[in-house]
Design a protein around this motif. Structure first.
Motif, PDB file in Angstrom:
ATOM      1  N   ARG A 163     -12.603  92.819  75.960  1.00  0.00           N
ATOM      2  CA  ARG A 163     -11.369  93.059  76.718  1.00  0.00           C
ATOM      3  C   ARG A 163     -11.370  92.251  78.004  1.00  0.00           C
ATOM      4  N   SER A 164     -10.172  91.794  78.387  1.00  0.00           N
ATOM      5  CA  SER A 164     -10.061  90.925  79.563  1.00  0.00           C
ATOM      6  C   SER A 164     -10.321  91.664  80.864  1.00  0.00           C
ATOM      7  N   GLY A 165      -9.884  92.925  80.967  1.00  0.00           N
ATOM      8  CA  GLY A 165      -9.840  93.564  82.289  1.00  0.00           C
ATOM      9  C   GLY A 165      -8.692  92.960  83.086  1.00  0.00           C
ATOM     10  N   ASP A 166      -8.787  93.027  84.426  1.00  0.00           N
ATOM     11  CA  ASP A 166      -7.685  92.599  85.305  1.00  0.00           C
ATOM     12  C   ASP A 166      -7.305  91.140  85.101  1.00  0.00           C
ATOM     13  N   LEU A 167      -5.985  90.888  85.102  1.00  0.00           N
ATOM     14  CA  LEU A 167      -5.494  89.516  85.161  1.00  0.00           C
ATOM     15  C   LEU A 167      -4.085  89.545  85.728  1.00  0.00           C
ATOM     16  N   ASP A 168      -3.570  88.368  86.052  1.00  0.00           N
ATOM     17  CA  ASP A 168      -2.203  88.273  86.544  1.00  0.00           C
ATOM     18  C   ASP A 168      -1.257  88.689  85.421  1.00  0.00           C
ATOM     19  N   PRO A 169      -0.444  89.731  85.629  1.00  0.00           N
ATOM     20  CA  PRO A 169       0.429  90.180  84.526  1.00  0.00           C
ATOM     21  C   PRO A 169       1.385  89.087  84.047  1.00  0.00           C
ATOM     22  N   ALA A 170       1.656  88.104  84.904  1.00  0.00           N
ATOM     23  CA  ALA A 170       2.567  87.022  84.490  1.00  0.00           C
ATOM     24  C   ALA A 170       1.966  86.168  83.377  1.00  0.00           C
ATOM     25  N   ILE A 171       0.652  86.248  83.200  1.00  0.00           N
ATOM     26  CA  ILE A 171       0.012  85.491  82.119  1.00  0.00           C
ATOM     27  C   ILE A 171       0.555  85.933  80.758  1.00  0.00           C
ATOM     28  N   VAL A 172       0.890  87.236  80.657  1.00  0.00           N
ATOM     29  CA  VAL A 172       1.308  87.769  79.348  1.00  0.00           C
ATOM     30  C   VAL A 172       2.596  87.093  78.852  1.00  0.00           C
ATOM     31  N   PRO A 173       3.714  87.168  79.617  1.00  0.00           N
ATOM     32  CA  PRO A 173       4.911  86.472  79.096  1.00  0.00           C
ATOM     33  C   PRO A 173       4.722  84.954  79.027  1.00  0.00           C
ATOM     34  N   PHE A 174       3.939  84.389  79.948  1.00  0.00           N
ATOM     35  CA  PHE A 174       3.721  82.938  79.948  1.00  0.00           C
ATOM     36  C   PHE A 174       3.054  82.496  78.639  1.00  0.00           C
ATOM     37  N   VAL A 175       1.963  83.188  78.289  1.00  0.00           N
ATOM     38  CA  VAL A 175       1.216  82.816  77.080  1.00  0.00           C
ATOM     39  C   VAL A 175       2.038  83.132  75.822  1.00  0.00           C
ATOM     40  N   MET A 176       2.772  84.244  75.870  1.00  0.00           N
ATOM     41  CA  MET A 176       3.606  84.585  74.709  1.00  0.00           C
ATOM     42  C   MET A 176       4.610  83.463  74.421  1.00  0.00           C
ATOM     43  N   GLY A 177       5.190  82.921  75.508  1.00  0.00           N
ATOM     44  CA  GLY A 177       6.162  81.833  75.358  1.00  0.00           C
ATOM     45  C   GLY A 177       5.490  80.559  74.867  1.00  0.00           C
ATOM     46  N   LYS A 178       4.417  80.168  75.524  1.00  0.00           N
ATOM     47  CA  LYS A 178       3.754  78.893  75.188  1.00  0.00           C
ATOM     48  C   LYS A 178       3.155  78.899  73.780  1.00  0.00           C
ATOM     49  N   GLU A 179       2.574  80.028  73.388  1.00  0.00           N
ATOM     50  CA  GLU A 179       1.842  80.079  72.109  1.00  0.00           C
ATOM     51  C   GLU A 179       2.649  80.754  71.011  1.00  0.00           C
TER      52      GLU A 179
END
Ligand code: ADP
Length: 412
Positions: free
Chosen positions: A241-257
């Motif tokens: 599990r990742s633990g803490d990260l910038d929540p903006a990574i989630v929509p960013f990665v969803m879009g890119k990948e």
């Protein structure tokens, strides 16, 4: 009183049978691959060899039936008849805001656990299946539920709320709950006992570091903050599990990948952490072995893991405005002297001073690993969540009026 402790997962059922109040383990074991064509049961009577069997167990009901048959088996059994079991305690991951403590299983309690399915979709349904299996196999035995979240219910709103629209808390109960509460409670009480000081006077940080990992600030016996959140994904870097990260990574990665919600959730829960960074394994033993052999990504994974843990310790010392003792527990916390050494070597600003020799001693007992001069006591305390469940169950069931003394329910 014979108390059976059950931890039911979606395809597994772990158990431990205790003689209470002596706290003696009579047998322990687990069933894995429930629902698949070949389920595996392993059963270990205290003081004897483990026995393993492979057979078809299509549901938790069948799995428990098998476990009970082994508990009373003429060769591997530890009881003469299943009726000797007087109480069953279940581990339940999510108790939401409804459960501040353990409870006897009633229709209302089951309804509430079901209402919380949304918050723990992988765990709570399995726990209810475990409860139903006991109802079917041991129909008159009282059952209790002991929640991973309950110990953290003492957190105040400034600690448990997220800085997002509060309507989300009101409508969907989006807040920090925290997990591993049974373990954080057990080791904090044990730490006070070990130090011979009242828990009510201690500021403790408890680090439960296993495959899943969380840390708690326990001030005067109450959890004031903990690293896991709405789900067990927040906080420390873990095995997968990742633990803490910038929540903006989630929509960013969803879009890119071009990922779906389920795919991104699987990435963060199952394909991140030590496993992702090392590219090797989620298992700390393998990471340490690879590091020794000069594997660079394993070293990076270890450094990130240790750094993130150390930052939380600093934060929680600030949250409590002080620290009396730092406690390490669970698979990595109890066994990895390397992680404890790395973490503590950079906590000298708090007055932490580790004894390098004591830190490397291997033992299954609670022990101190700091120097006599250290301003903060550093302890290693083996956790025992099953024992907590057995104790809570014993207390709750013992308080119940005896069958013959129970009031007769009014006819409806
Ligand atoms: P779970 O969360 O599944 O209950 P555990 O508390 O059993 O996990 O912890 C499992 C972790 O403990 C694994 O990463 C394993 O590598 C680690 N571990 C166990 N023994 C050692 C050891 N001697 N040195 C380092 N890590 C260890």
């Amino acid at each position: 009183m014979k108390v059976l402790v059950i931890n039911a997962g979606s395809s597994s059922l772990k158990y431990r049978l205790f003689e209470m109040a002596e706290e003696r383990v009579l047998a322990a074991g687990k069933v894995e691959r429930i629902g698949m064509d070949t389920a595996i049961v392993s059963h270990e009577p205290a003081g004897s060899q483990e026995v393993r069997e492979v057979s078809e167990m299509l549901d938790h009901n069948a799995a428990l039936k098998k476990v009970l048959s082994l508990i009373v088996h003429n060769e591997h059994g530890v009881l003469r008849k299943v009726e000797e079991i007087e109480a069953v305690g279940h581990r339940v991951v999510h108790g939401g805001e409804s459960f501040r403590q353990s409870a006897l299983v009633t229709q209302e309690v089951k309804k509430e656990i079901k209402r919380l399915f949304d918050l723990a979709p992988l765990h709570n349904p399995a726990h209810l299946m475990g409860i139903a299996a006991v109802e079917a196999n041991l129909p008159h035995v009282p059952q209790t539920v002991v929640f991973d979240t309950a110990f953290h219910q003492t957190m105040q709103p400034h600690a448990y709320l997220y800085p997002i629209p509060l309507a989300l808390y009101k409508r969907h109960k989006v807040r920090k709950y925290g997990f591993h509460g049974t373990s954080h409670m057990f080791v904090s009480r044990r730490a006070a006992e070990f130090l011979g000081r009242p828990l009510k006077q201690l500021k403790l940080i408890t680090c439960h570091i296993g495959n899943g990992a969380s840390i708690a600030a326990v001030k005067y016996g109450e959890s004031v903050d903990t690293s896991m959140g709405l789900t067990p994904l927040e906080g420390l870097m873990m095995g997968t599990r990742s633990g803490d990260l910038d929540p903006a990574i989630v929509p960013f990665v969803m879009g890119k990948e071009d990922l779906t919600i389920n795919e991104v959730s699987a990435m963060l829960n199952k394909h991140s952490g030590l496993y992702a960074v090392s590219g090797l394994s989620s298992d700390m033993r393998e990471i340490e072995r690879a590091m020794e052999e000069g594997h660079r990504s394993a070293k990076l994974a270890f450094e990130m893991y240790e750094y993130r843990l150390r930052k939380y310790i600093g934060a929680y010392a600030a949250a409590m405005n002080g620290l009396d003792a730092l406690v390490f527990t669970a698979g990595i916390g109890e066994n990895s002297w390397l992680l404890r050494a790395g973490t503590c070597s950079n906590l000298s600003f708090l007055g932490v001073e580790l004894d390098a020799v004591l830190n490397m001693v291997r033992s299954g007992e609670a022990r101190k690993i700091s120097t006599p001069e250290s301003k903060v006591e550093v302890l290693v305390i083996p956790t025992n969540e099953e024992l907590v469940i057995a104790r809570e169950t014993y207390e709750l069931v013992r308080e119940q009026p005896h069958e013959a003394e129970r009031p007769v329910p009014a006819k409806s």
